[in-house]
Scaffold this active site. Structure first.
Site, PDB file in Angstrom:
ATOM      1  N   ARG A   1      75.961  23.143  17.677  1.00 28.73           N
ATOM      2  CA  ARG A   1      75.023  23.511  18.741  1.00 28.73           C
ATOM      3  C   ARG A   1      74.007  24.543  18.270  1.00 28.73           C
ATOM      4  NH1 ARG A   1      73.043  27.947  21.243  1.00 28.73           N
ATOM      5  NH2 ARG A   1      75.121  28.902  21.154  1.00 28.73           N
ATOM      6  N   ASP A   2      74.471  25.729  17.955  1.00 25.79           N
ATOM      7  CA  ASP A   2      73.578  26.825  17.583  1.00 25.79           C
ATOM      8  C   ASP A   2      72.857  26.530  16.275  1.00 25.79           C
ATOM      9  OD1 ASP A   2      72.329  29.281  17.573  1.00 25.79           O
ATOM     10  OD2 ASP A   2      74.086  30.422  17.007  1.00 25.79           O
TER      11      ASP A   2
ATOM     12  N   CYS B   1      67.464  31.389  15.648  1.00 28.69           N
ATOM     13  CA  CYS B   1      67.264  31.549  17.084  1.00 28.69           C
ATOM     14  C   CYS B   1      65.856  31.079  17.421  1.00 28.69           C
ATOM     15  CB  CYS B   1      67.448  33.001  17.516  1.00 28.69           C
ATOM     16  SG  CYS B   1      67.165  33.232  19.289  1.00 28.69           S
TER      17      CYS B   1
END
Length: 311
Positions: A24-25, A251
């Protein structure tokens, strides 16, 4: 394949649970869309390597994160193996929770912020306002019998606000846990934290009544501090560590952030300390090498580079 020499150090836990965030990340930061069958195979390979907890996807708006538009499709491809408490999915709000419940998940994660700037950019909310959003999500999830994790981002520094005070982190963390969350992950979203900060934040969380056995740490390696900071947390009593296969990640809302702590680099350190993880290091290296081939770029993990290099 070489393995680390084992020499136990005092003050370290017997076992660490690795919370794998690469699917996911890690993948959410890839510009090219990864096919759903490749994502499913990634999860299966991680499972085969012995990874217990894998965060599989997020029910975020496809407009914001196109890479995860196939969340429901991925869970369908994985079948029942994606339904337990060890296969959490990230949900940003009640709409995301609705989709997660329709998919039959057994665990979710919510993603809060310790700073006003990141709350505005990532959540379109204030620090106080984020609890109006997360409160109903946590309550409904618990009423449905789901396991709930809470992330707190920007715990050790913010690219817009600069330094972040430990009590600011503790305040947000305490309020998230008061919603009924089962686990708390403290994130160094841009990878600027150092060992002293880690100790201060953990001490503050414990003083606020948050048990160490519910706290996870989530470090990025922008300044090469992810592993040192993790070892500091382990010496303080933490036994849950977030990491990403091959060091995938970053991010999308904080461009200065590089990848997560690589699972293989973490495994090398933990296994060298005689700490049990239940994960096979050579299998993890093979998995990350395979994934790097799918992405068409080399892995960020130093251990994968070392062990995967031709003899």
């Amino acid at each position: 394949m070489r393995t680390p020499q084992v020499d136990r150090a005092e003050g370290m836990p017997e076992r660490v649970r690795i919370y794998e965030v690469g699917v996911r990340d890690g993948l959410q930061n890839e510009e090219n869309i990864v096919p759903v069958d490749v994502k499913a195979e990634f999860v299966r390979r991680l499972e085969a390597a012995g990874v217990e907890t894998i965060e599989t996807t997020s029910f975020v708006s496809p407009t914001w994160v196109p890479q995860l538009a196939d969340a429901a499709e991925l869970l369908t491809a994985l079948g029942e193996s994606a339904r337990g408490r060890n296969r959490p999915v990230l949900v940003p709000n009640e709409k995301g929770l609705d989709r997660a419940l329709e998919a039959g998940v057994g665990a979710i994660a919510i993603f809060g912020s310790a700073t006003e700037a990141f709350a505005a950019k990532n959540l379109n909310a204030t620090v106080d306002g984020q609890f109006d959003m997360f409160g109903p999500v946590a309550k409904r999830a618990k009423d449905e019998g789901l396991w709930v994790r809470a992330y707190v981002s920007m715990c050790f520094g913010d690219p817009w606000e600069g330094d972040v005070a430990p009590d600011q982190v503790v305040s947000v963390a305490r309020r998230l846990m008061d919603l009924g969350c089962d686990e708390l992950s403290i994130g160094d979203t841009i990878g600027v934290g150092t060992a002293g900060q880690v100790e201060s934040v953990l001490d503050g969380l414990v003083e606020a009544g948050i048990s160490l056995d519910t706290i996870a740490v989530h470090f990025h390696d922008t300044y090469g501090q992810a592993l040192p900071n993790t070892l500091t947390a382990l010496r303080k009593g933490v036994t849950i560590v977030d990491s990403s296969a091959g060091g995938l990640g970053g991010c999308p809302y904080a461009k200065s952030a590089t990848g997560n702590l690589a699972t293989e680099d973490l495994l090398w350190a933990l296994h060298g300390l005689g700490i049990e993880t239940g994960i096979d290091l050579p299998a993890m290296v093979g998995t990350s090498m395979w994934m790097s081939e799918q992405l068409g770029k080399p892995p960020a993990s130093a251990v994968v580079k070392a062990l995967g290099a031709p003899a």
